[in-house]
Enzyme design. Structure first.
Site, PDB file in Angstrom:
ATOM      1  N   ASP A 218       0.860  -1.191   0.000  1.00 35.15           N
ATOM      2  CA  ASP A 218       0.000   0.000   0.000  1.00 35.15           C
ATOM      3  C   ASP A 218       0.892   1.235   0.000  1.00 35.15           C
ATOM      4  O   ASP A 218       1.814   1.339   0.808  1.00 35.15           O
ATOM      5  CB  ASP A 218      -0.913  -0.017   1.236  1.00 35.15           C
ATOM      6  CG  ASP A 218      -2.025   1.004   1.151  1.00 35.15           C
ATOM      7  OD1 ASP A 218      -1.727   2.206   0.941  1.00 35.15           O
ATOM      8  OD2 ASP A 218      -3.193   0.618   1.295  1.00 35.15           O
ATOM      9  N   ILE A 219       0.618   2.160  -0.909  1.00 38.20           N
ATOM     10  CA  ILE A 219       1.485   3.339  -1.065  1.00 38.20           C
ATOM     11  C   ILE A 219       1.314   4.337   0.089  1.00 38.20           C
ATOM     12  O   ILE A 219       2.215   5.133   0.362  1.00 38.20           O
ATOM     13  CB  ILE A 219       1.220   4.002  -2.442  1.00 38.20           C
ATOM     14  CG1 ILE A 219       2.419   4.786  -2.926  1.00 38.20           C
ATOM     15  CG2 ILE A 219      -0.006   4.892  -2.411  1.00 38.20           C
ATOM     16  CD1 ILE A 219       2.322   5.234  -4.368  1.00 38.20           C
TER      17      ILE A 219
ATOM     18  N   GLN B 177     -14.315   3.219   1.547  1.00 39.54           N
ATOM     19  CA  GLN B 177     -13.584   2.649   0.402  1.00 39.54           C
ATOM     20  C   GLN B 177     -13.219   3.762  -0.576  1.00 39.54           C
ATOM     21  O   GLN B 177     -14.057   4.619  -0.892  1.00 39.54           O
ATOM     22  CB  GLN B 177     -14.437   1.584  -0.311  1.00 39.54           C
ATOM     23  CG  GLN B 177     -13.682   0.863  -1.431  1.00 39.54           C
ATOM     24  CD  GLN B 177     -14.510  -0.237  -2.112  1.00 39.54           C
ATOM     25  OE1 GLN B 177     -15.689  -0.417  -1.801  1.00 39.54           O
ATOM     26  NE2 GLN B 177     -13.896  -0.950  -3.034  1.00 39.54           N
TER      27      GLN B 177
ATOM     28  N   HIS C 263     -10.400  -5.408  -2.541  1.00 44.18           N
ATOM     29  CA  HIS C 263      -9.070  -5.705  -1.975  1.00 44.18           C
ATOM     30  C   HIS C 263      -9.138  -5.940  -0.483  1.00 44.18           C
ATOM     31  O   HIS C 263      -9.968  -5.357   0.216  1.00 44.18           O
ATOM     32  CB  HIS C 263      -8.074  -4.574  -2.269  1.00 44.18           C
ATOM     33  CG  HIS C 263      -8.567  -3.217  -1.873  1.00 44.18           C
ATOM     34  ND1 HIS C 263      -9.449  -2.505  -2.646  1.00 44.18           N
ATOM     35  CD2 HIS C 263      -8.307  -2.442  -0.800  1.00 44.18           C
ATOM     36  CE1 HIS C 263      -9.719  -1.353  -2.060  1.00 44.18           C
ATOM     37  NE2 HIS C 263      -9.046  -1.290  -0.926  1.00 44.18           N
TER      38      HIS C 263
ATOM     39  N   HIS D 289      -6.962  -5.543   2.964  1.00 43.42           N
ATOM     40  CA  HIS D 289      -5.814  -4.888   3.607  1.00 43.42           C
ATOM     41  C   HIS D 289      -5.244  -5.849   4.645  1.00 43.42           C
ATOM     42  O   HIS D 289      -6.000  -6.423   5.446  1.00 43.42           O
ATOM     43  CB  HIS D 289      -6.261  -3.639   4.377  1.00 43.42           C
ATOM     44  CG  HIS D 289      -6.843  -2.541   3.553  1.00 43.42           C
ATOM     45  ND1 HIS D 289      -6.127  -1.432   3.198  1.00 43.42           N
ATOM     46  CD2 HIS D 289      -8.086  -2.364   3.030  1.00 43.42           C
ATOM     47  CE1 HIS D 289      -6.891  -0.600   2.498  1.00 43.42           C
ATOM     48  NE2 HIS D 289      -8.098  -1.151   2.386  1.00 43.42           N
TER      49      HIS D 289
HETATM   50  P1  5GP Z   1      -9.719   1.486   0.308  1.00 43.83           P
HETATM   51  O1  5GP Z   1      -9.974   2.877   0.854  1.00 43.83           O
HETATM   52  O2  5GP Z   1     -10.332   1.386  -1.079  1.00 43.83           O
HETATM   53  O3  5GP Z   1     -10.128   0.372   1.212  1.00 43.83           O
HETATM   54  O4  5GP Z   1      -8.156   1.325   0.173  1.00 43.83           O
HETATM   55  C1  5GP Z   1      -7.443   1.742  -0.948  1.00 43.83           C
HETATM   56  C2  5GP Z   1      -5.990   1.666  -0.566  1.00 43.83           C
HETATM   57  O5  5GP Z   1      -5.236   1.852  -1.731  1.00 43.83           O
HETATM   58  C3  5GP Z   1      -5.552   2.754   0.438  1.00 43.83           C
HETATM   59  O6  5GP Z   1      -5.034   2.142   1.603  1.00 43.83           O
HETATM   60  C4  5GP Z   1      -4.523   3.553  -0.340  1.00 43.83           C
HETATM   61  O7  5GP Z   1      -3.445   3.962   0.462  1.00 43.83           O
HETATM   62  C5  5GP Z   1      -4.098   2.610  -1.427  1.00 43.83           C
HETATM   63  N1  5GP Z   1      -3.696   3.258  -2.663  1.00 43.83           N
HETATM   64  C6  5GP Z   1      -4.291   4.306  -3.276  1.00 43.83           C
HETATM   65  N2  5GP Z   1      -3.646   4.623  -4.419  1.00 43.83           N
HETATM   66  C7  5GP Z   1      -2.618   3.740  -4.526  1.00 43.83           C
HETATM   67  C8  5GP Z   1      -1.582   3.574  -5.501  1.00 43.83           C
HETATM   68  O8  5GP Z   1      -1.474   4.275  -6.494  1.00 43.83           O
HETATM   69  N3  5GP Z   1      -0.703   2.548  -5.280  1.00 43.83           N
HETATM   70  C9  5GP Z   1      -0.792   1.733  -4.186  1.00 43.83           C
HETATM   71  N4  5GP Z   1       0.135   0.763  -4.080  1.00 43.83           N
HETATM   72  N5  5GP Z   1      -1.739   1.872  -3.257  1.00 43.83           N
HETATM   73  C10 5GP Z   1      -2.655   2.866  -3.420  1.00 43.83           C
END
Ligand code: 5GP
Length: 147
Positions: A40-41, A103, A109, A111
């Site tokens: 995760d970035i 999200q 995905h 985590h």
């Molecule tokens: P969500 O909020 O959808 O559950 O999590 C999305 C995750 O993707 C977040 O933890 C965020 O830090 C990560 N993320 C967002 N953009 C990127 C990216 O460009 N590359 C990577 N490796 N992770 C990302």
């Protein structure tokens, strides 16, 4: 009346779809025919990994059984590697469905975060150092290979 079973539409331009298509770089931890795991970035703790299915689906509602099984099996591998590399038992498994839950990327995905629910950092806020992410990805990939 609010529709509670609404489907989140899949957008082919989401960032994880672009990774699967090879258009965006990432620090890979593991890959097989049905899943991909990468750093995760904007980690909520050091070693935060995301596991995605190669099925293009926004959230849990439409995740196919074979991909659900595959994504969990990959998550097990990653979690075991995190336990080894970070020498800690506690790994959070988290998964968000829909914007209302927080999200932000609409490709399903999981985590996996080496942290405690009481210490978890903020969600998707601060970018990590790229060389640190590359280094951790290498260690986790090696731990999976050695298992
Ligand atoms: P969500 O909020 O959808 O559950 O999590 C999305 C995750 O993707 C977040 O933890 C965020 O830090 C990560 N993320 C967002 N953009 C990127 C990216 O460009 N590359 C990577 N490796 N992770 C990302």
């Amino acid at each position: 009346m609010t529709e509670v079973n609404q489907k989140t539409a899949y957008d082919d331009n989401n960032i994880f779809a672009k990774m699967l298509d090879g258009d965006i770089p990432y620090h890979k931890v593991y890959e097989d025919d049905k899943t991909l795991a990468f750093m995760d970035i904007m980690p909520q703790a050091k070693g935060h990994v995301l596991v995605i299915p190669k099925q293009k689906t926004a959230d849990l509602a439409n995740l196919e059984p074979e991909y659900a099984a595959a994504v969990l099996m990959t998550s097990k591998k990653v979690m075991q590697a995190q336990r080894k590399v970070f020498e800690r038992e506690g790994i959070i498994q988290m998964q968000l469905n829909g914007a209302q839950s927080g999200q932000t990327v609409f490709h399903y995905h999981i985590h996996l975060i080496p942290s405690s629910i009481h210490e978890l950092g903020r969600h998707a806020v601060a970018q990590a150092d790229q060389s640190e992410l590359a280094n951790i990805a290498k260690q986790l990939a090696a731990a999976i290979n050695d298992a």
